[in-house]
Design a protein around this motif. Structure first.
Motif, short mmCIF file in Angstrom:
data_model
loop_
_atom_site.label_atom_id
_atom_site.label_comp_id
_atom_site.label_asym_id
_atom_site.label_seq_id
_atom_site.Cartn_x
_atom_site.Cartn_y
_atom_site.Cartn_z
N VAL A 100 0.83 -1.21 0.00
CA VAL A 100 0.00 0.00 0.00
C VAL A 100 0.86 1.26 0.00
CG1 VAL A 100 -1.67 1.36 1.32
CG2 VAL A 100 -1.96 -1.12 1.11
N MET A 101 1.86 1.31 0.88
CA MET A 101 2.66 2.53 1.03
C MET A 101 3.51 2.83 -0.20
SD MET A 101 1.47 3.62 3.77
CE MET A 101 2.44 5.13 3.65
N SER A 102 3.80 1.81 -1.01
CA SER A 102 4.59 2.04 -2.22
C SER A 102 3.76 2.69 -3.33
CB SER A 102 5.19 0.73 -2.74
OG SER A 102 4.16 -0.15 -3.19
N LEU B 140 -0.59 0.80 9.15
CA LEU B 140 -0.95 1.43 7.88
C LEU B 140 -1.44 2.86 8.12
CD1 LEU B 140 -1.09 0.70 4.89
CD2 LEU B 140 -3.45 -0.02 5.24
N ILE B 141 -2.31 3.04 9.08
CA ILE B 141 -2.83 4.37 9.39
C ILE B 141 -1.71 5.30 9.83
CG2 ILE B 141 -4.30 5.68 10.98
CD1 ILE B 141 -6.21 3.26 10.99
N THR B 142 -0.85 4.80 10.69
CA THR B 142 0.26 5.62 11.20
C THR B 142 1.17 6.09 10.07
OG1 THR B 142 0.27 4.45 13.33
CG2 THR B 142 2.28 5.63 12.72
N GLN B 143 1.51 5.20 9.16
CA GLN B 143 2.42 5.57 8.07
C GLN B 143 1.76 6.50 7.05
OE1 GLN B 143 4.82 2.45 6.32
NE2 GLN B 143 5.07 1.38 8.28
N ILE B 144 0.46 6.32 6.83
CA ILE B 144 -0.26 7.22 5.92
C ILE B 144 -0.27 8.63 6.49
CG2 ILE B 144 -2.55 7.79 5.02
CD1 ILE B 144 -3.03 4.77 4.66
N LYS B 145 -0.54 8.75 7.78
CA LYS B 145 -0.54 10.07 8.42
C LYS B 145 0.84 10.70 8.42
CE LYS B 145 -4.61 9.54 11.40
NZ LYS B 145 -5.10 9.54 12.80
N GLN B 146 1.86 9.87 8.51
CA GLN B 146 3.24 10.39 8.47
C GLN B 146 3.57 10.99 7.11
OE1 GLN B 146 5.51 6.95 9.74
NE2 GLN B 146 5.32 7.46 11.92
N LYS B 147 2.83 10.59 6.08
CA LYS B 147 3.02 11.17 4.74
C LYS B 147 2.17 12.43 4.56
CE LYS B 147 3.73 8.92 1.04
NZ LYS B 147 3.70 8.09 -0.19
#
Length: 315
Positions: free
Chosen positions: A265-267, A290-297
């Motif tokens: 997903v993150m790629s 997943l939520i944490t990394q999306i918000k970090q973007k």
């Protein structure tokens, strides 16, 4: 005594003059007309005017893309000079963080486009959405709902009609938890193979069941397995529903490891992405990260309705 009487008469006359509505209106107009002159000569006011264009954005019209099909529009923004000046004049210095904006609507809206599937939101909008198709996987729903609640994230759950009929309490729980619900057909058929009449039956029956269970009227339709034809999209449009697909697929039904799912997903995730998932063990165990990394973007996570709206998210 005569002198005192004269003073009293003068005071009364003055009070009457000031209390006169015509005099009050005149004084008010004079006061208002004098304000702009002093404001416009203020270096701060001029600085806001000079810099405004740097922060303004043009609206984006909804359009039909050759690859991504229907793309929603996105509001532009314009600096409200007077409101920004009022917000900054306390310190008397220009501060971009105190700029006040008004939104400018595009000329072409999603509703103006011919029936067409939607695979993503506007690429200028820093928001993504989770599309969670539900026809099975009850055992993982509670964990997913708890994770979404912990992160204060709202998602869009597309419910199969037959599943909703059997699980009305779970459907109610999804809605009471602050999430959006959409139509995922009644019996999970291959919509591409159905006649228009059969497609209508699938959509209408599911709408009725979901509304009866949750009190919510569906405005989005997600065909099972992403299978549709132009006629399917037109049938959904007959009921003022738009057909939703996805941008990024978790492929969680293949039972990937959490690391593999998050990496996949993150790629691919970006502005306007719609992420397809299901209530599976893989997704339940990946959702927090997943939520944490999306918000970090610096991407916000919202429902399909929020993502596909023209509303800006930078204000």
């Amino acid at each position: 005594m005569k002198k005192v009487s004269i003073i009293i008469i003068i005071c009364i006359a003055g009070w009457i003059a000031v209390s006169n509505p015509f005099v009050r209106e005149y004084l008010t107009l004079k006061k208002e007309s004098s304000l702009p002159a002093s404001k416009e000569s203020d270096p701060l006011y001029q600085s806001i005017i000079k810099n405004a264009h740097t922060y303004e954005k043009s609206p984006k019209d909804a359009t039909i893309d050759r690859v991504w099909k229907a793309i929603p529009g996105y509001n532009g923004r314009k600096v409200d000079i007077n409101a920004s000046y009022k917000n900054m004049k306390g310190k008397g210095v220009f501060d971009e963080k105190k700029l006040i904006f008004t939104q400018i609507k595009p000329k072409v809206h999603l509703k103006d486009l011919p029936p067409s599937p939607i695979y993503k939101g506007n690429p200028d909008k820093p928001m993504v959405s989770f599309i969670i198709n539900v026809a099975w996987g009850n055992e993982y729903l509670s964990e997913m709902l708890a994770t979404l609640k912990r992160h204060n994230v709202s998602a869009s759950f597309f419910l199969e009609g037959n599943w909703t009929k059997k699980n009305p309490d779970l459907a109610k729980l999804i809605v009471s938890s602050g999430h959006e619900v959409g139509n995922h057909s009644y019996s999970h058929p291959d919509m591409k193979q159905l006649t228009a009449a059969r497609a209508r039956e699938q959509i209408v029956k599911t709408n009725e069941i979901i509304e009866a269970a949750t009190g919510k009227k569906c405005v989005w339709f997600a065909p099972p397995s992403g299978s549709y034809r132009d006629e399917t999209v037109k049938v959904a449009a007959e009921f003022n529903m738009k057909t939703v697909m996805w941008t990024v697929d978790t492929v969680d039904w293949r039972k990937p490891t959490p690391d593999a799912l998050v990496s996949r997903v993150m790629s691919k995730i970006d502005n306007g992405s719609m992420v397809l998932m299901h209530p599976t063990e893989s997704t339940a165990k990946s959702l927090d990260r997943l939520i944490t990394q999306i918000k970090q973007k610096n991407l916000k996570i919202g429902t399909v309705s929020e993502l596909l709206s023209e509303q800006r998210v930078d204000q």
